[in-house]
Design an enzyme around this catalytic site. Sequence first.
Site, PDB file in Angstrom:
ATOM      1  N   THR A 198      -8.149  -1.718   2.030  1.00  0.00           N
ATOM      2  CA  THR A 198      -7.658  -1.595   3.387  1.00  0.00           C
ATOM      3  C   THR A 198      -8.739  -1.907   4.395  1.00  0.00           C
ATOM      4  O   THR A 198      -9.893  -1.540   4.181  1.00  0.00           O
ATOM      5  CB  THR A 198      -7.201  -0.137   3.600  1.00  0.00           C
ATOM      6  OG1 THR A 198      -6.226   0.161   2.607  1.00  0.00           O
ATOM      7  CG2 THR A 198      -6.638   0.096   4.972  1.00  0.00           C
ATOM      8  N   VAL A 227       4.659   2.323  -1.059  1.00  0.00           N
ATOM      9  CA  VAL A 227       3.951   2.344   0.223  1.00  0.00           C
ATOM     10  C   VAL A 227       2.836   3.381   0.101  1.00  0.00           C
ATOM     11  O   VAL A 227       3.048   4.468  -0.461  1.00  0.00           O
ATOM     12  CB  VAL A 227       4.924   2.716   1.367  1.00  0.00           C
ATOM     13  CG1 VAL A 227       4.167   3.022   2.647  1.00  0.00           C
ATOM     14  CG2 VAL A 227       5.929   1.585   1.600  1.00  0.00           C
ATOM     15  N   ASP A 229      -0.924   5.140   2.016  1.00  0.00           N
ATOM     16  CA  ASP A 229      -1.267   5.990   3.158  1.00  0.00           C
ATOM     17  C   ASP A 229      -1.415   5.215   4.466  1.00  0.00           C
ATOM     18  O   ASP A 229      -1.264   5.790   5.550  1.00  0.00           O
ATOM     19  CB  ASP A 229      -2.592   6.716   2.882  1.00  0.00           C
ATOM     20  CG  ASP A 229      -3.747   5.737   2.657  1.00  0.00           C
ATOM     21  OD1 ASP A 229      -3.556   4.744   1.912  1.00  0.00           O
ATOM     22  OD2 ASP A 229      -4.836   5.939   3.233  1.00  0.00           O
ATOM     23  N   THR A 249      -9.489   4.729   3.430  1.00  0.00           N
ATOM     24  CA  THR A 249      -9.246   3.605   2.539  1.00  0.00           C
ATOM     25  C   THR A 249      -9.292   4.148   1.118  1.00  0.00           C
ATOM     26  O   THR A 249      -9.821   5.229   0.885  1.00  0.00           O
ATOM     27  CB  THR A 249     -10.310   2.509   2.741  1.00  0.00           C
ATOM     28  OG1 THR A 249     -10.005   1.406   1.875  1.00  0.00           O
ATOM     29  CG2 THR A 249     -11.712   3.004   2.423  1.00  0.00           C
ATOM     30  N   GLY A 250      -8.718   3.408   0.205  1.00  0.00           N
ATOM     31  CA  GLY A 250      -8.747   3.871  -1.181  1.00  0.00           C
ATOM     32  C   GLY A 250      -7.355   4.120  -1.716  1.00  0.00           C
ATOM     33  O   GLY A 250      -6.372   3.584  -1.188  1.00  0.00           O
TER      34      GLY A 250
HETATM   35  N1  GLY Z   1      -5.074   2.756   1.037  1.00  0.00           N
HETATM   36  C1  GLY Z   1      -4.097   1.781   0.952  1.00  0.00           C
HETATM   37  C2  GLY Z   1      -3.066   2.021  -0.054  1.00  0.00           C
HETATM   38  O1  GLY Z   1      -3.249   2.804  -0.976  1.00  0.00           O
HETATM   39  O2  GLY Z   1      -2.027   1.410   0.040  1.00  0.00           O
END
Ligand code: GLY
Length: 333
Positions: A198, A227, A229, A249-250
């Site tokens: 991300t 989908v 976070d 992110t992650g």
């Molecule tokens: N952090 C982005 C996702 O897991 O979609």
Amino acid sequence: MLAASLAVFAAACAPRGDRDDSLKSSSSETAAPPHPPARPVVLATWNHGLPANLAGLARLADGGSALDAVEAGCRVVELDCPDMTVGLGSRPDRDGFVTLDASIMTGEGRAGAVAFVRGVIHPISLARLVMERTPHVLLVGAGAEQFARECKVELRDECQRCDAPGGACLSPAAEREWRAWLTEKRYEPKINIENHDTISMLALDREGRMAAGSTTSGLAYKMHGRVGDSPIVGAGIFVDAPIGGAICTGLGETVLRTLGAHLAVEAMRAGATPQEACEHAIRRVIAKNGDPSGYQVGMLAMDYAGRTGAFAVQRGFTYALQEQLRDAASALA
Ligand code: GLY
């Protein structure tokens, strides 16, 4: 003349198995500016945060707001993401579709987001349009794509070349990797590679306004319809004036279970510095999700004084921080 201080940093790592949720101070935090907000600050995840921040700073120098800066920065990575984790050049889901998620938010509580959209070149701009032109916060799938057509945002036509189901439009590199993946169909995201998905961004402008944004294709080879976070306000991004903002992110599922960004902002409201807030939130992510060896989450936070913090579950998380200085002389002072 405007000058920017440039840097990409590796975030500190949470010690594995550490369940200490106390809000301890950390030496890695940037010093508090004397007169908040002393200067515009942009903060973004991963190495692609660097070009994103530069675009954001350029927008701020042009008289743009923090919101404009976040949108401009995210758009750069949506067009060109060498890691194939943001924008239409990304790796697809397991069925060969590139589906994108994005969100944007201001400190005043205005927010917009899109999820599970296909063919939209700049999901971050579509998220902003949801915020500015609808009474809603989140549009998904076909409805979000219909809204995109109504708003005449840039779309990419369905690809005639690719024989993936639905004519999913894959870049040649993504198509090659996806076809290789299909031979075994093993779902094992690689930490800091396929999880390192991300671009999330925070900006504080000279007027003291803060905004956050995030845009992603999510996990490579995810289930169709998954989908994460990033488009969920409170999970992937959160900003609340006059406290601050946080971005993640992650592995999205681990952040969704804790509403990570909201958690960090609420820690700042309770008195934590941005660095302490990130450490607190990451420790909660680990506490809720168990053994951290199989996933990465990186978190960044900023308060309205422009102080920043960063922390991650694993080594390997990088981020970019730029501050806009008034002139070249102050850059050397
Ligand atoms: N952090 C982005 C996702 O897991 O979609």
